[in-house]
Structure formats: structure tokens, C-alpha cells
Design a protein around this motif. Structure first.
Motif, short mmCIF file in Angstrom:
data_model
loop_
_atom_site.label_atom_id
_atom_site.label_comp_id
_atom_site.label_asym_id
_atom_site.label_seq_id
_atom_site.Cartn_x
_atom_site.Cartn_y
_atom_site.Cartn_z
N SER A 109 39.77 61.20 25.39
CA SER A 109 39.16 60.63 24.25
C SER A 109 38.41 61.63 23.44
O SER A 109 38.61 61.27 22.22
CB SER A 109 38.71 59.18 24.59
N VAL A 110 37.52 62.25 24.16
CA VAL A 110 36.43 63.10 23.09
C VAL A 110 37.28 63.90 22.18
O VAL A 110 36.86 64.01 21.18
CB VAL A 110 35.35 63.58 23.93
N THR A 145 22.15 64.63 25.69
CA THR A 145 21.86 63.50 25.91
C THR A 145 20.19 63.93 26.62
O THR A 145 20.17 65.01 26.83
CB THR A 145 22.48 62.80 27.03
N ASP A 186 30.94 60.46 18.15
CA ASP A 186 29.50 59.72 17.95
C ASP A 186 28.44 60.88 17.95
O ASP A 186 27.98 61.32 19.09
CB ASP A 186 29.32 58.90 19.31
N SER A 188 39.49 59.69 34.65
CA SER A 188 38.67 59.35 33.82
C SER A 188 37.45 60.27 33.59
O SER A 188 37.36 60.87 34.41
CB SER A 188 38.11 57.87 34.37
N GLY A 189 37.14 60.65 32.05
CA GLY A 189 35.95 61.55 32.00
C GLY A 189 36.54 62.93 31.84
O GLY A 189 35.56 63.73 31.75
N SER A 190 37.67 63.07 31.87
CA SER A 190 38.29 64.43 31.69
C SER A 190 38.16 65.00 30.34
O SER A 190 38.49 66.13 30.00
CB SER A 190 39.61 64.68 32.15
N GLY A 191 37.92 64.20 29.21
CA GLY A 191 37.52 64.49 28.04
C GLY A 191 38.64 64.38 27.22
O GLY A 191 38.74 64.78 25.99
N1 LIG Z 1 28.99 58.68 23.37
C1 LIG Z 1 28.87 59.31 24.25
N2 LIG Z 1 27.54 59.85 24.65
C2 LIG Z 1 27.57 60.68 25.83
N3 LIG Z 1 28.20 61.13 26.37
C3 LIG Z 1 29.57 60.94 26.30
C4 LIG Z 1 29.94 60.16 25.35
N4 LIG Z 1 31.35 59.96 24.87
C5 LIG Z 1 31.81 60.68 25.86
N5 LIG Z 1 30.82 61.22 26.64
C6 LIG Z 1 31.06 62.28 27.96
O1 LIG Z 1 32.28 62.90 27.72
C7 LIG Z 1 33.02 62.54 29.04
C8 LIG Z 1 34.35 62.50 28.56
O2 LIG Z 1 34.95 61.16 28.13
P1 LIG Z 1 36.08 60.79 27.59
O3 LIG Z 1 35.91 59.45 26.90
O4 LIG Z 1 36.83 61.91 26.88
O5 LIG Z 1 36.94 60.67 28.95
P2 LIG Z 1 38.45 60.09 28.94
O6 LIG Z 1 39.19 61.41 29.47
O7 LIG Z 1 39.00 59.68 27.50
O8 LIG Z 1 38.42 59.20 30.05
P3 LIG Z 1 39.07 57.60 30.31
O9 LIG Z 1 40.37 57.83 30.93
O10 LIG Z 1 38.05 57.01 31.11
O11 LIG Z 1 39.15 57.18 28.90
C9 LIG Z 1 32.16 61.39 29.70
O12 LIG Z 1 32.43 61.42 30.89
C10 LIG Z 1 31.14 61.36 29.21
O13 LIG Z 1 30.13 62.05 29.90
#
Ligand SMILES: Nc1ncnc2c1ncn2[C@@H]1O[C@H](COP(=O)(O)OP(=O)(O)OP(=O)(O)O)[C@@H](O)[C@H]1O
Ligand SMILES: [Mg+2]
Lengths: 342, 307
Positions: free
Chosen positions: A64-65, A32, A75, A59-62
Motif C-alpha cells: 500500500s505504501v 516515527t 501520509d 501484511s506490512g510488506s509495503g
Molecule cells: N502512516 C504511517 N505511519 C507510520 N508507518 C507507516 C504508515 N503507513 C505505513 N507504515 C509502515 O509501512 C509498513 C508497510 O505498510 P503497508 O500499508 O504498505 O503494508 P501492506 O503491504 O499494504 O500490508 P497489508 O496487506 O496489511 O495492507 C507498515 O508495516 C508500517 O510500518
């Protein structure tokens, strides 16, 4: 600071054959304008057919990514897989062409998203959106696809499916919409389903119904299920094993009941202590102090060290590997033994 | 739906009366049409008074307005400066302007959407940058500059298109004028499409479409565009009315005897029947176009229901 070579715990101890899905040392970063956010930093987990893996973490631990990387719907840009393997049915998905991945997507592995209202197309009928799976992947005619859509809606117990097949997503209730999402994921009888917080957006009363339906269908089709959730209650009911994530890493993985009984990572312990329990009514709820780390600047050593009640000097310098606690569980804590006993 | 349409039609009545009255007053304020009729010569007072009487100009304004409205409903829009009935001017002018508007709308829709989609999907790519700069230029340069420039280059220098339009104004002669007329809206459509496409590209339902394993052309064509084009179609609909009334400059440049030309002549010669008549028709077209757009909106977006 020492670098880490994570030796992973044999994920399939006690189960025959290779797992359906095996994620190895997966790294994902987001490039980014503010810098490189390291969202996933060496995730290892696996799921077998018929098995449910629950992925937990703040939240944010990764969570979903990681799921998006598996599905191939990251993305990108800004997201990039920089390292690792995603072995699915004997093939590394990261080595396949986009066309080959597209054939797998939806047909062999499917995903259920959190918010069904925004995840369904508002201007197309649910029948169209369900039927599209058959038309695109199997070249079915419009008419046959519609019949299939009705069948699917019956399958997920949507009342009056025949009359409602031409309705739009906004005309359904939240629970019914999530059933449609489930039906869509199920359409081509995939081998793996990833459900990303499938019940978070729903009323408490329908959460259980939707979760039961999902668990039932999983058993029936003998699919692998990755269930991303915050709800530790749901996990205990349906999951076989758990992977706990923190700052883009798996910090603990274990069969569900062992982990509940005896966590081997201070972070897991914190998570468990923060759920309200009937036998401790009236006591103050525990909360892990501090905030999750900024992914642009993950602390050196163990990422959890600034918030950890047990942190020592070594935690600030060395990244802990996933130590095998038993055959089937692992903990990425220098003091896993002490945690287990304490 | 039926009740909604009726309600909307009823709402048009006060709007219609308000706008026509306003334009009537404004034309009245232009000055004495009779002295304008005589040009520089001083009119013979007796003749002037006779003409004033014939045109009801000696009546109070409100009475003139009522008489005028009564005339409209019997199909009598009065007489133009050249002695022709205004309806006769309309019969020749409106078909020409309608053709010009069709050309302009087609140019807007085809090129605006195409450029908007490409730049919206590839934001910060070279197409996007070029399109952004180009639209900025088009918006900031006045229509008469683009008009004369294109006329000079295409029509006079290179001779690839007729420099002026013949009296019949067939479609092929209207391409360059249509482009000039469309230019500003074209830039707007491009930007609007770009914004909605870029916005929708990040929407959850697009991610779902990708996760379903749909090929990219289907994700874009069926899912992304179907949603992104709703505001664009709405804009194009409302623009029909604006283009028809706004063709004044373009019609002057290319000598097209359409609505804009007649309006200009009417104002120049202070002929109130022409001005008020043409504006009245334009107001009606505008109101109906708006109603149709609103109905179209409900067709395109099933979440909208009129009751
Ligand atoms: N499209 C994106 N662009 C930039 N950064 C992203 C994007 N998607 C995710 N991230 C980064 O990846 C990190 C992890 O996101 P993720 O969605 O995996 O969290 P999560 O564990 O699923 O949290 P939640 O419980 O809130 O769904 C986010 O904090 C963000 O910094
Ligand atoms: Mg998430």
C-alpha cells in the motif's frame, strides 16, 4: 555487508513501447518517534496500458505504501520518498509540483480502496461525491455533474441509479458501495487504476462480481491496473504478471502462469504452498514459519533469511539483486536456480 | 420524525416537574422570606402572619407548589421583592441576556472553530502550542478574574470599551461582557474542534478526497470540516442554555440587569417567586435547546434517523 545496485530486469520484454508506469528504485521511510521504519526499499515495477500487475505479499510488506507514493497521497509527515523515480506517461512524478500532481490524481490515475464504507464521505450523497470529479476537474455545472453521476452508476450496474443518486453511502450494501468506489475511480477515464485489496472487505459471494466488473471495465477502457491482493485465486484469473513483495522489496516478478508453475524464490514458494488446493485435500496446510521483519530493524543480507529453509551464510551478509531468470522474470534470491529446479 | 418530536416533548413533562419541584424545595429551605422582607427589624407578628397568608406561606409545601404551578399556567409568576410582577422583570431581563448570549455564542463559534481548525491541521505547530497553553490558562482562571481584568484593562485603563453596560444594553456594549461569558466555552470549543479535526484528518474518506485530486481547500472545507463540526455544533447548541443561566457572574461584573442579575437579587432577598420563575423559564429554554440540538444532529449526520 555489501551494498546493492539493483539492476532491474527489462520489465517490458516482448511488449512494444515504453510502459505507462515505471517505478524505479523507490524508497519510502516513515520517520516515527520509535525510529525510521523503512517501508519501501528499492521497488521496481512497471505496468503498460491494458495490463494487470498483481502485487502480492504479507501484511506490512509495503504494497500500500508503494501505491500511496505513486498516487502522491503518502501520509507525510511521517512518510517520505527518499529515493527513486515514478515515471508516468513519460514524466517523473516525483519532480512535479503539488499542483501538477493534483491534476493527474483522479484524472489520469485513480485509486480504489479496500473499505468503501470508511473511504466514502458519510455525510455527502454518492451523487455529490461522484459528481465532484467532474465539477473539480472539468468545471462542470452541478446539474450536468449529477447527470454524469447517474450515468456512472448505471455503468457499474447499480440498480435504480436515478433514484439512488441522492442516497448516502451507508444506505448501500457493501458490494454496491465498492461499485461506487469503482465508478468514482473510473469517472474521468484514467489511464491507470490502483486497486488496493478492492474485494477484501466484501462477502465472498459478491467478491467475484466486483472483481469481474473491474476486470471488464479495465479491458474496455484499456487501462493499466495495479491490483494489490492477498487472494492468489483472483490473481490467477485476472493478472498478466505478478510482483511479490517482502520487507519493502520486490523479491520475485514473473508472468502469472510461469510463477504459479515454477516459483524462483523460496518466499513465493511458501506463499503458493500455503493456499489450500483441491487436489491435496486433507493434507496439512503449509505456513511460512516466523514473522515478517520489524521494519525498524530489517535483517542484514536477504531480509527473508531468518525464515528461509534454504538460507546459507551468503544470505545473511549479501542483499541479493533481482537476477534475470528469463527475459520477463526476475528473482532476488542467491539460490534462484536451485529454487527453480527444486 | 414527527412521532419522535412528540415523544421528546412528552418526556419533558416529568423533567420539568422534577426540576421545578427541586428548585421550589431549595428556595423554601433558604428560610423565611417574610422576615427577610423586614431586614434587621423584627416584624410585627400580625402583619407577618397576614403576608404569609396572602403568599400561601402558611400552607403545606406540596400545596404551595401546586398553587404556584397553577399560577404559572395562567401567566402569573407572582410578585417580586419590589412589588413588580415577576413577569415584568422577565420582560426586561430576558432580552438583555439573550443579546449577551448571542454575542457569546458568536464569539465561541467564530474564534473557537477558527483556532481549533488551524491547530488541528497543524498539530504541534506554533499556533497549536500557543492555543493549547492559552486555552489551559482560560479554563483554569475563574470567570470573575478574567471579567474584572478585562473590565479594568479595556474599560478603565485603555478606555477602548465601556466599563459597564447601560440599562438598554445594546449589542456594541456587550462585546467585552460577551467575551468574558464565552471565555471558558471558547476554550472548550477550540479544543473540541482541534480534536475532531485532527481525528478526521486521518480518516479514510479524507484520503479518498485527496486521491480524487481535489484542491486542499475543498478537501478541508467540504470533506473534513463537514464531518468535524457535527459535535461542535451540538456543543454550541447545548451551551446556549448553559450560558443564559450562567451569566450571573458576568452580569454582576458589568452591571447588566439581565437574568443573572435578577436571579442574584431574588436569592439575596429570598424572594421565591422571582427565583423559581426565572429558573422555570431557564429550564424550559434548556429543554427546548436540547431538543433542537438533537434534531439538528439528524440533519447534519444522515446516518442518524429518529423514529
Ligand atoms: N502512516 C504511517 N505511519 C507510520 N508507518 C507507516 C504508515 N503507513 C505505513 N507504515 C509502515 O509501512 C509498513 C508497510 O505498510 P503497508 O500499508 O504498505 O503494508 P501492506 O503491504 O499494504 O500490508 P497489508 O496487506 O496489511 O495492507 C507498515 O508495516 C508500517 O510500518
Ligand atoms: Mg495495504
Amino acid at each position: 555487508m555489501t551494498t546493492t545496485t539493483e539492476k532491474s530486469v527489462n520489465p517490458q520484454a516482448g511488449k512494444a513501447g515504453t510502459p505507462l508506469l515505471e517505478v524505479r528504485d523507490l524508497h519510502v521511510e516513515f520517520r516515527t518517534r520509535d525510529g525510521v521504519a523503512k517501508a519501501v526499499n528499492g521497488v521496481n515495477y512497471s505496468v503498460s496500458a491494458g495490463e494487470t500487475l498483481a502485487v502480492l505479499g504479507e501484511s506490512g510488506s509495503g504494497k500500500s505504501v508503494t501505491a500511496q507514493a505513486i498516487m502522491g497521497i503518502l501520509d507525510s509527515p511521517p512518510g517520505f520518498v527518499t529515493q527513486g523515480q515514478i515515471n508516468f506517461q513519460g514524466r517523473d512524478l516525483l519532480k512535479l509540483s503539488e499542483k501538477e500532481r493534483r491534476r493527474i490524481r483522479g484524472a489520469k490515475m485513480a485509486m480504489i480502496f479496500q473499505d468503501a464504507l470508511s473511504s466514502l464521505n458519510p455525510v455527502l450523497t454518492v451523487g455529490y461525491q461522484l459528481g465532484e470529479m467532474f465539477r473539480v476537474h472539468q468545471g462542470m455545472s452541478r446539474k450536468d455533474a449529477k447527470a454524469k453521476a447517474i450515468e456512472l452508476m448505471d455503468r457499474v450496474r447499480i440498480p435504480a441509479a436515478r433514484e439512488r443518486v441522492n442516497d448516502y453511502p451507508h444506505q448501500f450494501s457493501g458490494g454496491m458501495r465498492q461499485r461506487i468506489m469503482i465508478a468514482m475511480a473510473l469517472a474521468l477515464e484514467p489511464d491507470l487504476i490502483i486497486a488496493d485489496e478492492p474485494t477484501t472487505a466484501l462477502d465472498v459471494t459478491v467478491q467475484a462480481q466486483v472483481m469481474d466488473l473491474l476486470a471488464e471495465l479495465q479491458r474496455e477502457y484499456h487501462m493499466g491496473l495495479i491490483l494489490i491482493t492477498h487472494d492468489l485465486g483472483v490473481v490467477a484469473d485476472v493478472a498478466d504478471k505478478i510482483a511479490v513483495m517482502y520487507a519493502g522489496r520486490i523479491v520475485e516478478t514473473a508472468p502469472v502462469h510461469e510463477l504459479y508453475k515454477q516459483p524462483a524464490h523460496p518466499y513465493t514458494r511458501g506463499l503458493l504452498d500455503s493456499i489450500p488446493r483441491l487436489d491435496q485435500k486433507g493434507q496439512e496446510l503449509y505456513a511460512i514459519k516466523g514473522l515478517p521483519p520489524n521494519l525498524l530493524r530489517i535483517p542484514s543480507g536477504c531480509a527473508f533469511n531468518p525464515r528461509c529453509p534454504m538460507a546459507q551464510d551468503v544470505c545473511r551478509t549479501d542483499i541479493p539483486v533481482l537476477h534475470p531468470v528469463t527475459d520477463s522474470r526476475g528473482s532476488a534470491c542467491h539460490f534462484w536456480k536451485e529454487t527453480l529446479d527444486g | 420524525m414527527g412521532r419522535y418530536v412528540i415523544r421528546r416533548l412528552l418526556q419533558m413533562i416529568p423533567v420539568f416537574i422534577g426540576t421545578t419541584l427541586l428548585i421550589f424545595i431549595m428556595v423554601y429551605a433558604l428560610g423565611d422570606p417574610v422576615s427577610a422582607l423586614f431586614g434587621d427589624r423584627a416584624p410585627d407578628p400580625a402583619t407577618a402572619a397576614q403576608i404569609r397568608h396572602d403568599l400561601h406561606l402558611d400552607e403545606p409545601l406540596w400545596k404551595q407548589y401546586l398553587l404556584y404551578m397553577a399560577g404559572i399556567f395562567t401567566g402569573n409568576f407572582g410578585t417580586a421583592f419590589n412589588g413588580q410582577p415577576v413577569t415584568e422583570l422577565m420582560r426586561t431581563a430576558f432580552p438583555i441576556t439573550v443579546r449577551l448570549t448571542i454575542v457569546a455564542i458568536l464569539i465561541e463559534a467564530v474564534f473557537g472553530v477558527l483556532l481549533g481548525v488551524v491547530s488541528g491541521l497543524r498539530r504541534r505547530g506554533w499556533v497549536d502550542t500557543a492555543v493549547l497553553v492559552l486555552t489551559l490558562v482560560v479554563v483554569s482562571v475563574p470567570t470573575f478574574v478574567t471579567g474584572y481584568l478585562l473590565q479594568l484593562l479595556l474599560g478603565v485603563r485603555w478606555g477602548v470599551a465601556p466599563a459597564t453596560v447601560s440599562a438598554e444594553a445594546p449589542f456594541n456594549e456587550l462585546i467585552v461582557p460577551g467575551l468574558v461569558l464565552a471565555a471558558v466555552s471558547l476554550a472548550y470549543v477550540t479544543r473540541l474542534t482541534r480534536t475532531t479535526v485532527a481525528e478526521n484528518a486521518r480518516a479514510d474518506y479524507v484520503r479518498t478526497a485527496v486521491a480524487k485530486g481535489l484542491p486542499r481547500h475543498r478537501v478541508v472545507g467540504r470533506h473534513l470540516l463537514r464531518n468535524s463540526l457535527i459535535p461542535v455544533v451540538t456543543f454550541l447548541g447545548t451551551d446556549i442554555g448553559a450560558l443564559m443561566g450562567g451569566a450571573l457572574v458576568t452580569e454582576r461584573i458589568f452591571n447588566i440587569h439581565g437574568v443573572g442579575y435578577q436571579l442574584y437579587q431574588g436569592i439575596l432577598r429570598q424572594n421565591s417567586p422571582t427565583v423559581v420563575g426565572f429558573v422555570t423559564i431557564l429550564v424550559i429554554i434548556f429543554l427546548i435547546a436540547n431538543l433542537l440540538v438533537d434534531l439538528l444532529y439528524a440533519v447534519l449526520d444522515p446516518r442518524i434517523r429518529y423514529a
